[in-house]
Design a protein around this motif. Structure first.
Motif, mmCIF file in Angstrom:
data_model
loop_
_atom_site.group_PDB
_atom_site.id
_atom_site.type_symbol
_atom_site.label_atom_id
_atom_site.label_comp_id
_atom_site.label_asym_id
_atom_site.label_seq_id
_atom_site.Cartn_x
_atom_site.Cartn_y
_atom_site.Cartn_z
ATOM 1 N N LEU A 187 -3.208 34.918 -19.974
ATOM 2 C CA LEU A 187 -3.821 33.587 -19.964
ATOM 3 C C LEU A 187 -4.384 33.221 -21.323
ATOM 4 O O LEU A 187 -4.388 32.042 -21.708
ATOM 5 C CB LEU A 187 -4.895 33.499 -18.883
ATOM 6 N N TYR A 188 -4.866 34.199 -22.075
ATOM 7 C CA TYR A 188 -5.300 33.923 -23.445
ATOM 8 C C TYR A 188 -4.111 33.424 -24.251
ATOM 9 O O TYR A 188 -4.199 32.409 -24.960
ATOM 10 C CB TYR A 188 -5.889 35.184 -24.078
ATOM 11 N N HIS A 189 -2.985 34.122 -24.141
ATOM 12 C CA HIS A 189 -1.783 33.681 -24.853
ATOM 13 C C HIS A 189 -1.333 32.307 -24.378
ATOM 14 O O HIS A 189 -0.887 31.482 -25.189
ATOM 15 C CB HIS A 189 -0.645 34.691 -24.662
ATOM 16 N N ALA A 190 -1.446 32.044 -23.090
ATOM 17 C CA ALA A 190 -1.054 30.732 -22.564
ATOM 18 C C ALA A 190 -1.843 29.624 -23.252
ATOM 19 O O ALA A 190 -1.288 28.579 -23.613
ATOM 20 C CB ALA A 190 -1.263 30.673 -21.051
ATOM 21 N N THR A 191 -3.153 29.847 -23.460
ATOM 22 C CA THR A 191 -3.970 28.813 -24.108
ATOM 23 C C THR A 191 -3.625 28.673 -25.581
ATOM 24 O O THR A 191 -3.620 27.561 -26.122
ATOM 25 C CB THR A 191 -5.472 29.115 -23.962
ATOM 26 N N LYS A 192 -3.332 29.784 -26.253
ATOM 27 C CA LYS A 192 -3.060 29.722 -27.688
ATOM 28 C C LYS A 192 -1.643 29.211 -27.967
ATOM 29 O O LYS A 192 -1.447 28.402 -28.892
ATOM 30 C CB LYS A 192 -3.279 31.098 -28.331
ATOM 31 N N PHE A 193 -0.663 29.643 -27.206
ATOM 32 C CA PHE A 193 0.683 29.056 -27.341
ATOM 33 C C PHE A 193 0.598 27.565 -27.041
ATOM 34 O O PHE A 193 1.235 26.746 -27.705
ATOM 35 C CB PHE A 193 1.664 29.735 -26.383
ATOM 36 N N GLN A 219 1.513 33.218 -31.304
ATOM 37 C CA GLN A 219 2.915 33.472 -31.660
ATOM 38 C C GLN A 219 3.416 34.799 -31.089
ATOM 39 O O GLN A 219 4.605 34.968 -30.856
ATOM 40 C CB GLN A 219 3.076 33.504 -33.188
ATOM 41 N N VAL A 220 2.510 35.745 -30.898
ATOM 42 C CA VAL A 220 2.853 37.104 -30.464
ATOM 43 C C VAL A 220 2.098 37.401 -29.178
ATOM 44 O O VAL A 220 0.878 37.237 -29.124
ATOM 45 C CB VAL A 220 2.465 38.142 -31.542
ATOM 46 N N ALA A 221 2.808 37.848 -28.150
ATOM 47 C CA ALA A 221 2.171 38.096 -26.851
ATOM 48 C C ALA A 221 2.150 39.584 -26.527
ATOM 49 O O ALA A 221 3.100 40.322 -26.821
ATOM 50 C CB ALA A 221 2.902 37.337 -25.749
ATOM 51 N N TYR A 222 1.048 39.998 -25.912
ATOM 52 C CA TYR A 222 0.886 41.376 -25.470
ATOM 53 C C TYR A 222 0.515 41.402 -23.994
ATOM 54 O O TYR A 222 -0.146 40.487 -23.481
ATOM 55 C CB TYR A 222 -0.224 42.067 -26.271
ATOM 56 N N ALA A 223 0.881 42.473 -23.314
ATOM 57 C CA ALA A 223 0.516 42.654 -21.912
ATOM 58 C C ALA A 223 -1.000 42.686 -21.779
ATOM 59 O O ALA A 223 -1.720 43.140 -22.670
ATOM 60 C CB ALA A 223 1.108 43.956 -21.380
#
Length: 280
Positions: A148-154, A140-144
């Motif tokens: 790619l980790y965020h891409a998989t979790k979103f 839900q929350v993205a950091y610089a």
């Protein structure tokens, strides 16, 4: 009769903590690992009647299906799937290799999707079951430095939200768990770091380096307490779709969703301006 839990990635972190607590309660666990560590062998010896450890590379869809089928053949059911296997990848998008990108998507996203797809026919036939997807508040929350980790979790959260609606008529429950930072190997052992470029030094893209250094302070989350909350989700008759674990993670999620909502609320006129105007 005890419930049958299929849990991926039990060699460390949440998977291990959940497995240990379930075995103490007398539940049955089929746990998957890529490499069997000594402490997992010790658990097998301690709970020979309640723990089956299976080798599984979640990037291999055929292996996923074989583990699921083997579990059904032995126990006749799968009551709870805990999709836990995954890892973190840190570095600016430009710093990641093609191999880095392909592997984390295959593990965190495609592996979770295929595991869910593999258990669904059996849960649908038995008209019961609970799928617990371990995501992250990083869904839900993205950091610089975590793109790619965020891409998989979103991505897995969008998949799960859709599937949860599809399977509700078959009495199958779905829970997405969004933990914050915890004192597991995720940060302090299993984290993958890209080949860093000096151009990104002293930028937000490399801020994660401070987080990965235990000398700068440990993560606030207690993995054993988090494991207990995850198990409790399966004990409830009715559960919410999303569960954030960790006060810092919850506040960051609320703040980001509030910012996003405010952005959308300010776009009403622009959005309406693109509608086709019907003839009056």
């Amino acid at each position: 009769m005890s419930r049958v839990w299929l849990i991926t990635g039990i060699s460390s972190g949440f998977g291990k903590a959940i497995t240990e607590q379930l075995l103490e309660k007398g539940e049955t666990v089929v746990g998957t690992v890529r490499t069997k560590k000594d402490d997992i062998k010790a658990l097998e010896e301690k709970y020979p009647d309640n723990l089956d450890v299976e080798h599984l590379d979640v990037t291999n869809t055929q292996e996923i299906r074989e583990v699921v089928n083997k579990t059904i053949q032995r126990y006749g059911k799968i009551d709870v799937l805990v999709n836990n296997a995954g890892y973190g990848l840190f570095g600016a998008a430009e710093e990641l290799s093609d191999k880095d990108i392909d592997l984390i998507i295959a593990t965190n996203l495609t592996g979770s999707i295929q595991m869910i797809r593999a258990v669904l026919p059996y849960m649908r036939a038995q008209k019961s079951g609970h799928i617990i997807q371990i995501s992250s508040y990083g869904g839900q929350v993205a950091y610089a430095g975590n793109s790619l980790y965020h891409a998989t979790k979103f991505g897995i959260e969008g998949f799960c939200e859709s599937v949860a609606q599809e399977i509700a008529p078959f009495n199958i429950k779905f829970s997405i768990i969004e933990p914050g930072g915890a004192r597991t190997e995720f940060r302090y052992g299993s984290a993958h770091v890209a080949n860093l470029m000096p151009e990104y030094d002293n930028t937000m893209a490399h801020a994660f380096l401070k987080m990965l250094d235990p000398e700068n302070g440990l993560a606030p989350g207690d993995p054993n307490k988090m494991a207990s909350r995850i198990i409790e989700v399966a004990d409830k008759d009715a559960t919410q779709l999303h569960l954030v674990l960790g006060s810092q993670a919850l506040q960051a999620t609320i703040d980001r969703l509030s910012e996003r909502l405010n952005e959308y609320q300010g776009e009403k006129d622009v959005a309406k301006s693109t509608d086709i105007e019907e003839d009056k």
